[in-house]
Motif scaffolding. Structure first.
Motif, PDB file in Angstrom:
ATOM      1  N   THR A  65     -11.105 -42.533 -29.080  1.00 33.09           N
ATOM      2  CA  THR A  65     -11.235 -43.869 -29.665  1.00 33.09           C
ATOM      3  C   THR A  65     -10.946 -43.854 -31.156  1.00 33.09           C
ATOM      4  O   THR A  65     -10.615 -44.878 -31.749  1.00 33.09           O
ATOM      5  N   VAL A 124     -23.102 -45.848 -27.863  1.00 40.27           N
ATOM      6  CA  VAL A 124     -22.418 -46.575 -26.798  1.00 40.27           C
ATOM      7  C   VAL A 124     -23.444 -47.381 -26.010  1.00 40.27           C
ATOM      8  O   VAL A 124     -24.517 -46.884 -25.666  1.00 40.27           O
ATOM      9  N   GLU A 142     -19.496 -50.528 -29.213  1.00 44.67           N
ATOM     10  CA  GLU A 142     -18.440 -51.449 -28.796  1.00 44.67           C
ATOM     11  C   GLU A 142     -18.487 -52.760 -29.582  1.00 44.67           C
ATOM     12  O   GLU A 142     -17.443 -53.318 -29.939  1.00 44.67           O
ATOM     13  N   LEU A 197      -9.427 -49.539 -29.092  1.00 40.99           N
ATOM     14  CA  LEU A 197     -10.498 -50.243 -28.390  1.00 40.99           C
ATOM     15  C   LEU A 197     -10.262 -50.329 -26.893  1.00 40.99           C
ATOM     16  O   LEU A 197     -11.147 -50.734 -26.146  1.00 40.99           O
ATOM     17  N   LEU A 247     -12.900 -48.821 -24.441  1.00 39.83           N
ATOM     18  CA  LEU A 247     -14.332 -49.096 -24.619  1.00 39.83           C
ATOM     19  C   LEU A 247     -15.038 -49.384 -23.301  1.00 39.83           C
ATOM     20  O   LEU A 247     -16.186 -48.967 -23.091  1.00 39.83           O
ATOM     21  N   HIS A 248     -14.372 -50.110 -22.407  1.00 40.04           N
ATOM     22  CA  HIS A 248     -15.010 -50.413 -21.129  1.00 40.04           C
ATOM     23  C   HIS A 248     -15.223 -49.137 -20.315  1.00 40.04           C
ATOM     24  O   HIS A 248     -16.306 -48.931 -19.732  1.00 40.04           O
ATOM     25  N   SER A 299     -18.047 -47.167 -21.866  1.00 40.62           N
ATOM     26  CA  SER A 299     -19.319 -47.793 -21.508  1.00 40.62           C
ATOM     27  C   SER A 299     -19.743 -47.403 -20.102  1.00 40.62           C
ATOM     28  O   SER A 299     -20.917 -47.068 -19.856  1.00 40.62           O
ATOM     29  N   VAL A 318     -18.824 -55.393 -23.062  1.00 41.93           N
ATOM     30  CA  VAL A 318     -18.693 -54.507 -21.899  1.00 41.93           C
ATOM     31  C   VAL A 318     -19.509 -54.943 -20.687  1.00 41.93           C
ATOM     32  O   VAL A 318     -19.461 -54.286 -19.644  1.00 41.93           O
ATOM     33  N   VAL A 343     -10.298 -54.588 -25.080  1.00 43.56           N
ATOM     34  CA  VAL A 343     -11.331 -53.568 -24.875  1.00 43.56           C
ATOM     35  C   VAL A 343     -11.262 -52.956 -23.475  1.00 43.56           C
ATOM     36  O   VAL A 343     -12.218 -52.341 -22.996  1.00 43.56           O
TER      37      VAL A 343
END
Length: 380
Positions: A39, A222, A235, A252, A255-256, A259, A277, A308
């Motif tokens: 990231t 996170v 996030e 980004l 990010l999901h 998560s 998320v 994201v």
């Protein structure tokens, strides 16, 4: 838009793991660290090596991954703690001490000047071993301002490269954070770090406000996991930095996935309506909203889901309109006539009002009946 001068230190693997009941395996820590590095996170706080042999082994393993991020370890103001961190091969050691009279009294029972003097010996010790040193003031938000500033002054004099203001019990508001950062950031002589907890729901807001006010290193986890109510959510902070701070160097798009990895490894589920998320972060049911989004997503999406790594979803329910039914049916391969749309919409609303979830399976059943001449048994 002014570009804020910041870096991220993600503390998921240390403060995040201090969430009650959470333990990461070494493999999980390494996988999370790899995704954080991908990231673009500048500093990863990999753990607290003095806690246990397995914790120390995990920190060492992360140090040996060859990541671009600098690896940090947390340490009390004890030589054995610092030696454990040095033995892992970290780039940075965070040496902390409580600076509030309450914490000093409870933990040490000695004059604060004596505690400070001992801590400064350890700051100098870590500095002399060639690593970056970050001095952390625990419970800074409830500390005597004069003593806090003196702690920072001495830390810098003893070799600290950064100093941290920790809102350990999450008692600050963004307005108060502005005043704190504007007071300390220009005067301590080294970059100021901000570590916020979410006890009153202000951790992300306080962190981003600090960034806008002159803080440099921002601490995150996170999904916002951490002790009690958690920490500032990585996030959320990253999206705010991109959309409000003019900082676009972070990727980004993962990010999901990050998560989901932390959710699985921690065993902590997140709220469906969690910003960025959550399952419903980019879900829409209202007919008015969906009709507008089908024309222009910007109508109801300030953050684009693809930014994201998420997808937009339309949920059929009580508030659904014809546009949503037509769009969702079409995406599933059904080309409905107007009367069929009317019938499906009636079924969806009736089931929703009866608190029967319109799951994908239920929707498929309704759509199949809609294109059949015999719709018996299709009531709510």
């Amino acid at each position: 838009m002014n570009r804020w001068n910041v870096e991220i230190c993600d503390v998921t693997l240390r403060d995040g793991e201090q969430t009650p009941g959470v333990t990461f395996t070494c493999e999980e820590k390494m996988e999370i660290a790899g995704m954080l590095d991908g990231t673009g996170i500048e500093v990863i706080e990999a753990g607290f090596p003095a806690v246990s042999a397995s914790e120390k082994a995990a920190v060492r393993a992360i140090c040996e991954m060859g990541l671009d991020a600098r690896i940090c370890a947390l340490s009390r103001a004890k030589q054995e703690d610092i030696d454990a961190a040095l033995d892992c091969g970290v780039d940075m050691i965070g040496v902390f001490m409580p600076t509030s009279d309450l914490h000093i009294s409870l933990k040490y029972g000695r004059p604060r000047e004596e505690v400070l003097a001992r801590t400064m010996e350890m700051v100098a010790y870590a500095h002399d071993h060639g690593v970056q040193v970050r001095f952390g003031a625990e419970d800074a938000s409830r500390s005597d301002p004069g003593f806090l500033f003196e702690s920072y002054r001495q830390a810098v004099a003893h070799g600290a490269d950064l100093v941290t203001f920790a809102d350990t019990v999450g008692c600050m508001t963004p307005i108060e954070m502005v005043a704190v950062v504007q007071e300390y950031a220009p005067s301590v002589g080294v970059p100021l770090c901000i570590h916020c907890h979410d006890d009153m729901g202000c951790a992300t807001a306080n962190t981003v406000t600090a960034a806008a006010s002159g803080a440099f290193q921002l601490h995150t986890t996170v999904n916002g996991i951490g002790e009690r109510a958690g920490n500032a959510a990585l996030e959320e902070v990253l999206v705010l930095l991109a959309l409000k701070g003019g900082i676009n160097r972070y990727d980004l798009s993962g990010l999901h996935a990050l998560s989901e990895l932390v959710t699985q490894a921690s065993g902590l589920s997140i709220a469906r309506n969690k910003a960025i998320v959550g399952d419903h972060a980019f879900a829409h049911e209202s007919g008015i909203h969906i009709a507008a989004i089908l024309r222009d997503p910007e109508a109801y999406e300030y953050v684009r889901p693809a930014l994201v790594g998420c997808d937009r979803t339309f949920i059929l329910g009580k508030h659904t309109g014809r546009h949503a039914v037509r769009h969702v049916a079409s995406s599933l391969g059904y080309d409905l006539e107007e009367d069929e749309i009317t019938w499906v919409l009636h079924q969806v609303k009736a089931r929703s009002e009866a608190k029967c979830a319109v799951t994908p399976e239920v929707l498929q059943e309704i759509l199949c009946k809609a294109i059949c001449a015999d719709r018996t048994g299709g009531g709510a």
